[in-house]
Design a protein around this motif. Structure first.
Motif, mmCIF file in Angstrom:
data_model
loop_
_atom_site.group_PDB
_atom_site.id
_atom_site.type_symbol
_atom_site.label_atom_id
_atom_site.label_comp_id
_atom_site.label_asym_id
_atom_site.label_seq_id
_atom_site.Cartn_x
_atom_site.Cartn_y
_atom_site.Cartn_z
ATOM 1 N N ILE A 164 -24.916 -3.290 10.184
ATOM 2 C CA ILE A 164 -23.624 -3.432 9.076
ATOM 3 C C ILE A 164 -23.560 -2.163 8.322
ATOM 4 C CG2 ILE A 164 -23.143 -5.049 7.233
ATOM 5 C CD1 ILE A 164 -24.992 -7.166 8.405
ATOM 6 N N PRO A 165 -22.318 -1.661 8.150
ATOM 7 C CA PRO A 165 -22.254 -0.465 7.373
ATOM 8 C C PRO A 165 -22.849 -0.929 5.976
ATOM 9 C CG PRO A 165 -20.184 -1.408 8.038
ATOM 10 C CD PRO A 165 -21.183 -2.285 8.492
ATOM 11 N N ALA A 166 -23.278 0.285 5.277
ATOM 12 C CA ALA A 166 -23.920 0.210 3.847
ATOM 13 C C ALA A 166 -22.742 0.008 2.897
ATOM 14 C CB ALA A 166 -24.608 1.585 3.614
ATOM 15 N N SER A 167 -21.633 0.426 3.087
ATOM 16 C CA SER A 167 -20.480 0.189 2.505
ATOM 17 C C SER A 167 -19.276 -0.143 2.980
ATOM 18 C CB SER A 167 -20.220 1.645 1.333
ATOM 19 O OG SER A 167 -19.663 2.403 2.178
ATOM 20 N N PRO B 101 -19.016 -11.423 -3.895
ATOM 21 C CA PRO B 101 -17.851 -10.750 -3.210
ATOM 22 C C PRO B 101 -17.524 -9.842 -2.689
ATOM 23 C CG PRO B 101 -17.495 -11.719 -5.472
ATOM 24 C CD PRO B 101 -18.818 -11.465 -5.421
ATOM 25 N N ALA B 102 -18.501 -8.789 -2.822
ATOM 26 C CA ALA B 102 -18.572 -7.636 -1.945
ATOM 27 C C ALA B 102 -19.251 -7.867 -0.522
ATOM 28 C CB ALA B 102 -19.477 -6.781 -2.806
ATOM 29 N N ASP B 103 -19.937 -8.862 -0.476
ATOM 30 C CA ASP B 103 -20.618 -9.324 0.927
ATOM 31 C C ASP B 103 -19.806 -9.819 1.591
ATOM 32 O OD1 ASP B 103 -23.252 -8.165 0.203
ATOM 33 O OD2 ASP B 103 -24.156 -10.102 -0.302
ATOM 34 N N LEU B 104 -18.786 -10.841 0.912
ATOM 35 C CA LEU B 104 -17.839 -11.472 1.576
ATOM 36 C C LEU B 104 -16.592 -10.536 2.012
ATOM 37 C CD1 LEU B 104 -17.321 -14.558 -0.731
ATOM 38 C CD2 LEU B 104 -18.286 -14.516 1.524
ATOM 39 N N ARG B 105 -16.594 -9.453 1.314
ATOM 40 C CA ARG B 105 -15.338 -8.697 1.632
ATOM 41 C C ARG B 105 -15.972 -7.752 3.216
ATOM 42 N NH1 ARG B 105 -10.016 -7.831 1.301
ATOM 43 N NH2 ARG B 105 -9.668 -5.749 2.377
ATOM 44 N N ARG B 106 -17.350 -7.450 3.125
ATOM 45 C CA ARG B 106 -17.684 -6.912 4.367
ATOM 46 C C ARG B 106 -17.786 -7.610 5.378
ATOM 47 N NH1 ARG B 106 -20.983 -3.910 0.385
ATOM 48 N NH2 ARG B 106 -22.593 -5.684 0.350
ATOM 49 N N TYR B 107 -17.921 -8.960 5.311
ATOM 50 C CA TYR B 107 -18.240 -9.903 6.534
ATOM 51 C C TYR B 107 -16.651 -10.003 6.723
ATOM 52 C CZ TYR B 107 -17.613 -14.696 8.078
ATOM 53 O OH TYR B 107 -17.223 -15.899 8.775
ATOM 54 N N LYS B 108 -15.529 -10.244 6.038
ATOM 55 C CA LYS B 108 -14.115 -10.270 6.383
ATOM 56 C C LYS B 108 -13.596 -8.947 7.156
ATOM 57 C CE LYS B 108 -12.363 -12.405 2.942
ATOM 58 N NZ LYS B 108 -11.426 -12.876 1.807
ATOM 59 N N GLU B 109 -14.016 -7.864 6.600
ATOM 60 C CA GLU B 109 -13.634 -6.723 7.351
ATOM 61 C C GLU B 109 -14.200 -6.496 8.631
ATOM 62 O OE1 GLU B 109 -14.833 -3.517 4.534
ATOM 63 O OE2 GLU B 109 -12.831 -3.679 3.466
ATOM 64 N N ARG B 110 -15.311 -6.993 8.917
ATOM 65 C CA ARG B 110 -15.972 -7.147 10.163
ATOM 66 C C ARG B 110 -15.031 -7.999 11.130
ATOM 67 N NH1 ARG B 110 -21.437 -9.664 12.283
ATOM 68 N NH2 ARG B 110 -21.146 -9.431 14.595
ATOM 69 N N LEU B 111 -14.843 -9.068 10.495
ATOM 70 C CA LEU B 111 -13.907 -10.127 11.342
ATOM 71 C C LEU B 111 -12.566 -9.643 11.758
ATOM 72 C CD1 LEU B 111 -13.581 -13.990 10.380
ATOM 73 C CD2 LEU B 111 -11.618 -12.631 10.833
#
Length: 497
Positions: free
Chosen positions: A36-39, A472-482
């Motif tokens: 998972i990307p660090a950012s 929210p930052a975790d959710l953003r990373r999750y959706k960007e991967r999706l």
């Protein structure tokens, strides 16, 4: 290059230098078995962020095959003139999400174009299309679809948004047009499918599969598996069942990048839940949910933020409570009778446009599925699941749901309740931060005597301790991967892979 794990720090060997050009520092999540990307700005590759680690000792050389830039992927795209179409008056939020992914991929491909043939969008969704840039062209009438295909031999991909309805409308004429075309002018039929048990249209699949001209796109892993099982059974028929076992089946998750989601306090109490969907009691257990909620209110009204019923017809909120009273919103369409006891707790919302729908659901603390039977676990994808992801509201899920909808098998997207604990019981435990209201049913402590029951108690404690508030930052990373995974699906589709 440093690979940081939860347990140790590992220095990459020289072999990893091939990745240095495209990868920065990554966090390996051992539980998820992926990088998972660090950012959010880290470079995402191949949908799995550079590599995927198996629990077994996978040969690390597989990394070389998995590393690819999006530029390299798009050079493989051979289908560049795509039509997205539907005669059905609904599901536009589903197929327009695919149109949005197609747009993002094809905007990097020279001379590519997308055309839309669809009935008018209801509930203000036209404004959503414009606000989020899902499609930039003119929406044409679906009745023009066939004539457009017949007069434009450059069309190489036809996406039907609800194949259960759409293919029956044009099957014969569309197949005739396919047969007339020269080999280099053939098009691919892409069927978005919603329910494997919706069978009348499926009689048309064989003609397309024999020609190698069809592929399916599902909205949930379990739907894809059900279609695959059905196709494999048909394939064992004489002559290979018309090539059914070779039909590609893809997964595309209908999640948009909705902006303006509300900021919520991390220290709030669970006070607002929503059940979303048509008010069809064969699909969702509304009345069972109501009955259990009433029984719980009779036992512990103060835990829900209400006064005892006494001689009143309805439970009345206790505004002197230290936490807000619990509220349940029902969002959908149709008719539903709410028990009088819940008149102050339950609100019904019908006919919302998308802007108000987004605002209401995004304001909730948790989404309750309330599925009535096995259909949403085996045959049909529920829009509720993708909606919860889209609006950053965790969904109250069992392990079974996480397995069926594999894209939410991630603690950032769900609150996991043990299957033996009902949705009402789980809501009360999360609201109070305590299992006492559940464990009072076990005054003799039997649950602590047997290993399976101890495991149940441990899972309940894990649920309560984990809470329902998500970063929210975790959710953003999750959706960007999706979204990147969605792009990979489209890249494969357009490359005939």
């Amino acid at each position: 290059m440093v690979l940081a794990t939860r347990r140790s720090v590992v220095w990459a060997c020289p072999f990893f230098l091939v990745l240095l050009v495209v990868c920065t520092t990554f966090v390996i999540d051992i539980e998820w078995n992926q990088l998972i990307p660090a950012s959010p700005s880290s470079v995402a590759l191949d949908g799995e962020y550079c590599l995927r680690l198996s629990d077994s000792r996978h040969d690390i050389a597989v990394i070389e095959a998995q590393v690819s830039t999006q530029e390299t992927t798009t050079t493989l795209i051979k289908r560049k003139h795509v039509l997205v179409a539907s005669f059905f008056g609904f599901h536009f939020d589903v197929y327009m999400t695919l149109a949005w992914t197609l747009k993002r991929v094809l905007m990097q491909v020279p001379q590519a174009q997308i055309e839309l043939f669809a009935a008018p969008f209801y509930y203000g969704f036209e404004a959503v299309v414009g606000e989020y840039g899902l499609y930039d062209g003119v929406r044409r009438d679906p009745e023009e679809l066939l004539s457009y295909i017949q007069s434009n031999t450059t069309v190489d991909t036809v996406v039907l948004g609800t194949c259960e309805i759409d293919l029956n409308q044009i099957h014969s004429a569309l197949l005739d047009e396919w047969d007339k075309r020269a080999p280099e002018e053939k098009f691919k039929l892409v069927c978005m499918v919603h329910n494997v048990q919706d069978t009348p249209w499926q009689a048309n699949i064989g003609e397309w599969s024999r020609r190698g001209a069809i592929r399916l796109v599902t909205l949930g892993e379990h739907v894809g598996k059900s279609f695959r099982n059905m196709f494999e059974e048909i394939a064992e028929e004489p002559l290979g069942g018309g090539g059914y076992e070779y039909i590609p089946i893809d997964l595309h998750i209908p999640v948009l990048d909705v902006s303006g989601l509300p900021a919520k306090s991390a220290n709030r109490s669970l006070a607002r839940a929503v059940i979303q969907g048509s008010f069809d009691t064969t699909r969702r257990s509304y009345y069972n949910f109501f009955d259990e909620l009433i029984r719980s209110l009779h036992r512990n009204p103060e835990a829900w933020g209400y006064n005892s019923l006494s001689d009143r017809a309805s439970f009345v909120p206790n505004y002197q409570s230290l936490v807000p009273p619990f509220e349940l919103a029902l969002v959908g369409s149709g008719s539903l009778e709410v028990p009088q006891e819940l008149a102050y707790m339950v609100s019904i919302h019908r006919g919302l446009d998308y802007a108000n729908f987004y605002d209401l659901v995004a304001s909730m603390d948790i989404v309750v599925p309330a599925f009535a039977d096995n259909g949403y676990y085996e045959h049909q994808a529920s829009s509720t699941v993708a909606m919860a992801v889209e609006l950053d509201v965790p969904i109250l899920a069992t392990r079974r749901m996480r397995k069926a909808y594999g894209y939410i098998d991630d603690d950032r997207a769900v609150v996991t309740r043990p299957a033996a604990m009902s949705e009402v019981q789980a809501l009360l435990a999360l609201r109070t931060g305590s299992l006492s209201y559940f464990l009072e049913q076990d005054p003799d402590g039997v649950m602590g005597l047997f290993p399976p029951l101890r495991a149940l108690v441990n899972d309940m404690r894990e649920m309560v301790n984990g809470g329902w508030v998500r970063d929210p930052a975790d959710l953003r990373r999750y959706k960007e991967r999706l979204w990147r995974n969605n792009e990979e699906v489209v890249e494969r589709l357009l490359a005939d892979m």
